[in-house]
Scaffold this motif. Structure first.
Motif, PDB file in Angstrom:
ATOM      1  N   THR A 194       0.848  -1.188   0.000  1.00  0.00           N
ATOM      2  CA  THR A 194       0.000   0.000   0.000  1.00  0.00           C
ATOM      3  C   THR A 194       0.883   1.238   0.000  1.00  0.00           C
ATOM      4  O   THR A 194       1.999   1.211   0.517  1.00  0.00           O
ATOM      5  CB  THR A 194      -0.955   0.012   1.208  1.00  0.00           C
ATOM      6  N   SER A 205       0.315   5.723   0.314  1.00  0.00           N
ATOM      7  CA  SER A 205      -0.645   6.816   0.486  1.00  0.00           C
ATOM      8  C   SER A 205       0.098   8.144   0.565  1.00  0.00           C
ATOM      9  O   SER A 205       1.277   8.201   0.907  1.00  0.00           O
ATOM     10  CB  SER A 205      -1.506   6.605   1.732  1.00  0.00           C
ATOM     11  N   THR A 213      -4.816   7.021  -1.613  1.00  0.00           N
ATOM     12  CA  THR A 213      -4.171   5.783  -1.210  1.00  0.00           C
ATOM     13  C   THR A 213      -4.427   4.716  -2.261  1.00  0.00           C
ATOM     14  O   THR A 213      -5.453   4.744  -2.948  1.00  0.00           O
ATOM     15  CB  THR A 213      -4.661   5.313   0.186  1.00  0.00           C
ATOM     16  N   ASP A 223     -12.996   7.447   3.199  1.00  0.00           N
ATOM     17  CA  ASP A 223     -12.413   7.082   1.910  1.00  0.00           C
ATOM     18  C   ASP A 223     -13.512   6.958   0.866  1.00  0.00           C
ATOM     19  O   ASP A 223     -14.590   6.444   1.161  1.00  0.00           O
ATOM     20  CB  ASP A 223     -11.744   5.697   1.971  1.00  0.00           C
TER      21      ASP A 223
END
Length: 165
Positions: free
Chosen positions: A44, A46, A60, A106
């Motif tokens: 991941t 972000s 992200t 989100d």
């Protein structure tokens, strides 16, 4: 010996002044780490940009590298991207400047969700973070195949955080 201790205390004090978990408008953070969830682990990344004293926006993205055996998934199921909004509570709570706690929302390719995270900076530019995320409203409300559950369920992210001044 006293000189060494005085220099060490000065360096530690200076480092703690410069290490900021969140510094307000114009603050920029980049994070990279591991994404952990049922039937998949991956990476991941972000980015957050400070709009105000306690508010940031960002993006992200996650990609599942290792998935459970028997899952039939392509790049579409493995990849997710989200725009995000966060409220930074570290400065409000009056804790160390090195620490930041940030809940937020989100809006992604697979769902509308919630995240909450924490980060701690050891120096001016380097720290660690952890985030928990879960969907509030999934776009596909039918029975999802296990591969479609990737990034559409409770997730844990952890890794390194970098401060761009």
């Amino acid at each position: 010996m006293k000189n060494y201790i005085a220099i060490l205390l000065l360096l530690v004090g200076t480092t703690s002044v410069l290490a900021q978990g969140y510094s307000g408008k114009g603050d920029q953070k980049f994070q990279v780490g591991a994404n952990l969830q049922d039937n998949g682990t991956g990476i991941t990344a972000s980015y957050d940009y400070g709009l105000g004293e306690n508010i940031s926006i960002g993006a992200t993205s996650s990609y599942s590298l290792g998935i459970g055996s028997g899952l039939d998934s392509g790049a579409r199921e493995r990849f997710d991207a989200k725009a995000r909004f966060s409220a930074h509570l570290g400065p409000v709570m009056g804790v160390s400047d090195r620490f930041d706690l940030y809940p937020g929302l989100d809006l992604g390719l697979k769902n509308f969700g919630f995240h909450t995270g924490a980060r701690y900076f050891f120096s001016e530019g380097f720290g660690v973070f952890t985030e928990l995320g879960f969907p509030i409203a999934r776009y596909d409300t039918g029975d999802l195949r296990p591969a479609e559950e990737l990034h559409n369920q409770f997730t844990i992210n952890l890794g390194a955080s970098f401060n761009f001044l």
